[in-house]
Every structure is written in C-alpha cells, then in structure tokens.
Write a protein that holds these residues in place. Structure first.
Motif, PDB file in Angstrom:
ATOM      1  N   LEU A  23       4.002 -12.062   6.520  1.00  0.00           N
ATOM      2  CA  LEU A  23       3.574 -11.216   5.411  1.00  0.00           C
ATOM      3  C   LEU A  23       3.773 -11.894   4.054  1.00  0.00           C
ATOM      4  O   LEU A  23       2.961 -11.714   3.144  1.00  0.00           O
ATOM      5  CB  LEU A  23       4.320  -9.885   5.448  1.00  0.00           C
ATOM      6  N   VAL A  30      -3.336  -8.060   2.792  1.00  0.00           N
ATOM      7  CA  VAL A  30      -3.199  -7.283   4.021  1.00  0.00           C
ATOM      8  C   VAL A  30      -2.959  -5.828   3.631  1.00  0.00           C
ATOM      9  O   VAL A  30      -2.145  -5.542   2.755  1.00  0.00           O
ATOM     10  CB  VAL A  30      -2.020  -7.800   4.879  1.00  0.00           C
ATOM     11  N   SER A  31      -3.682  -4.929   4.275  1.00  0.00           N
ATOM     12  CA  SER A  31      -3.535  -3.514   3.942  1.00  0.00           C
ATOM     13  C   SER A  31      -2.174  -2.992   4.396  1.00  0.00           C
ATOM     14  O   SER A  31      -1.516  -3.569   5.261  1.00  0.00           O
ATOM     15  CB  SER A  31      -4.646  -2.700   4.608  1.00  0.00           C
ATOM     16  N   ARG A  32      -1.766  -1.880   3.811  1.00  0.00           N
ATOM     17  CA  ARG A  32      -0.481  -1.268   4.182  1.00  0.00           C
ATOM     18  C   ARG A  32      -0.499  -0.822   5.642  1.00  0.00           C
ATOM     19  O   ARG A  32       0.508  -0.911   6.327  1.00  0.00           O
ATOM     20  CB  ARG A  32      -0.197  -0.069   3.283  1.00  0.00           C
ATOM     21  N   ARG A  33      -1.649  -0.350   6.100  1.00  0.00           N
ATOM     22  CA  ARG A  33      -1.772   0.096   7.493  1.00  0.00           C
ATOM     23  C   ARG A  33      -1.589  -1.072   8.456  1.00  0.00           C
ATOM     24  O   ARG A  33      -0.900  -0.956   9.475  1.00  0.00           O
ATOM     25  CB  ARG A  33      -3.131   0.739   7.688  1.00  0.00           C
ATOM     26  N   ALA A  34      -2.177  -2.221   8.143  1.00  0.00           N
ATOM     27  CA  ALA A  34      -2.034  -3.407   8.993  1.00  0.00           C
ATOM     28  C   ALA A  34      -0.592  -3.904   8.984  1.00  0.00           C
ATOM     29  O   ALA A  34      -0.062  -4.301  10.025  1.00  0.00           O
ATOM     30  CB  ALA A  34      -2.972  -4.507   8.526  1.00  0.00           C
ATOM     31  N   LYS A  35       0.062  -3.879   7.821  1.00  0.00           N
ATOM     32  CA  LYS A  35       1.465  -4.289   7.741  1.00  0.00           C
ATOM     33  C   LYS A  35       2.339  -3.377   8.591  1.00  0.00           C
ATOM     34  O   LYS A  35       3.237  -3.841   9.293  1.00  0.00           O
ATOM     35  CB  LYS A  35       1.959  -4.242   6.296  1.00  0.00           C
ATOM     36  N   LYS A  36       2.070  -2.078   8.513  1.00  0.00           N
ATOM     37  CA  LYS A  36       2.859  -1.114   9.278  1.00  0.00           C
ATOM     38  C   LYS A  36       2.704  -1.369  10.766  1.00  0.00           C
ATOM     39  O   LYS A  36       3.699  -1.418  11.501  1.00  0.00           O
ATOM     40  CB  LYS A  36       2.422   0.310   8.939  1.00  0.00           C
ATOM     41  N   TRP A  37       1.477  -1.590  11.237  1.00  0.00           N
ATOM     42  CA  TRP A  37       1.258  -1.797  12.665  1.00  0.00           C
ATOM     43  C   TRP A  37       1.786  -3.142  13.130  1.00  0.00           C
ATOM     44  O   TRP A  37       2.274  -3.269  14.248  1.00  0.00           O
ATOM     45  CB  TRP A  37      -0.211  -1.612  13.022  1.00  0.00           C
ATOM     46  N   LEU A  38       1.712  -4.163  12.291  1.00  0.00           N
ATOM     47  CA  LEU A  38       2.304  -5.457  12.633  1.00  0.00           C
ATOM     48  C   LEU A  38       3.813  -5.296  12.806  1.00  0.00           C
ATOM     49  O   LEU A  38       4.395  -5.800  13.772  1.00  0.00           O
ATOM     50  CB  LEU A  38       2.004  -6.491  11.546  1.00  0.00           C
TER      51      LEU A  38
END
Length: 59
Positions: A23, A30-38
């Motif tokens: 990150l 990178v979107s917040r949603r992608a960071k959360k799922w990663l």
C-alpha cells in the motif's frame, strides 16, 4: 509451545508487513474498498497459516 506462539506472531507480522509495503510503495491510487479487502484477505490467509502451524508443526 512458546515457539508456536512466536511463529504465529511472525506469520501475522510478515503478512501485515507485505500489505503495508504494497500500500505504501504502490504508485497507482487504490480505493478504500480495495485496501480494506486486501487487508481482510491477507489477514485471513495469515490467520489460517498461523493456526494451522499449531497442528502441523511439531517442535
């Protein structure tokens, strides 16, 4: 038994370090949603590995 706990801690730290490195050094946004799922997927994998080593490794 203490070695199992240390190994579990090392596994969690390594996987979270990989997520943080990915990150922080990534050039594209990178979107917040992608960071959360990663974060969720990486910690899920790390948790499975950390728990499974209690059953499979014999110190």
């Amino acid at each position: 038994m203490v070695a199992h706990w240390w190994l579990a801690l090392i596994i969690m730290v390594v996987f979270n370090g990989i997520v943080a490195w990915t990150l922080f050094t990534g050039q594209e946004p990178v979107s917040r949603r992608a960071k959360k799922w990663l974060f969720i997927v990486a910690n899920g994998i790390a948790l499975v590995l950390a728990v499974s080593q209690f059953f499979w490794m014999d110190f």
